[in-house]
Design a protein around this motif. Structure first.
Motif, PDB file in Angstrom:
ATOM      1  N   GLU A  58      -2.318   4.073   7.379  1.00  0.00           N
ATOM      2  CA  GLU A  58      -3.537   4.463   6.664  1.00  0.00           C
ATOM      3  C   GLU A  58      -3.966   3.309   5.765  1.00  0.00           C
ATOM      4  N   GLU A  59      -5.236   3.297   5.387  1.00  0.00           N
ATOM      5  CA  GLU A  59      -5.712   2.353   4.386  1.00  0.00           C
ATOM      6  C   GLU A  59      -5.894   3.123   3.084  1.00  0.00           C
ATOM      7  N   VAL A  60      -5.353   2.572   1.993  1.00  0.00           N
ATOM      8  CA  VAL A  60      -5.361   3.249   0.704  1.00  0.00           C
ATOM      9  C   VAL A  60      -5.892   2.291  -0.346  1.00  0.00           C
ATOM     10  N   ASN A  61      -6.799   2.761  -1.184  1.00  0.00           N
ATOM     11  CA  ASN A  61      -7.287   1.946  -2.282  1.00  0.00           C
ATOM     12  C   ASN A  61      -6.239   1.953  -3.384  1.00  0.00           C
ATOM     13  N   LEU A  62      -6.038   0.815  -4.015  1.00  0.00           N
ATOM     14  CA  LEU A  62      -5.049   0.700  -5.086  1.00  0.00           C
ATOM     15  C   LEU A  62      -5.297   1.725  -6.185  1.00  0.00           C
TER      16      LEU A  62
END
Length: 109
Positions: free
Chosen positions: A24-28
């Motif tokens: 998955e792509e996750v924002n910091l």
């Protein structure tokens, strides 16, 4: 129970280098900072936590690893997110130094 962060060298020995495909792509900004692990974390489907340290982020690392399985997440961030992350760490450190340990009795002045 939290599993301590594994070093990059240990992950590579285990065959878990940077070539893994991201789960998955996750924002910091969506990750939590864990004072005990000294890492930003995000829940992994296996029940453990993806982890990435501030030092890794400052070095340009974009992949957070789960210490219990082979999944990784891509961490999206820019300079503004790094600045906010540094502020979150400072705030968390201050809060920890003010909050008494569980079970501690307050002393009346």
């Amino acid at each position: 129970q939290k599993v301590p962060w594994r070093t990059r060298e240990k992950r590579e020995r285990e065959g878990r280098g940077d070539g893994a495909m991201a789960y998955e792509e996750v924002n910091l900004n969506d990750m939590k900072y864990d004072l005990e692990l000294e890492a930003f974390t995000y829940e992994c489907p296996c029940g453990d936590l993806f982890q990435i340290t501030m030092e890794e982020l400052e070095a340009g690392e974009e992949i957070a690893y789960c210490p219990s399985c082979s999944l990784v997440v891509m961490v999206e961030y820019g300079q503004s997110e790094l600045v906010k992350a540094q502020e979150r760490i400072r705030s968390a450190d201050k809060l920890e130094s003010v909050v008494p340990p569980a079970g501690a009795k307050a002393i009346a002045a």
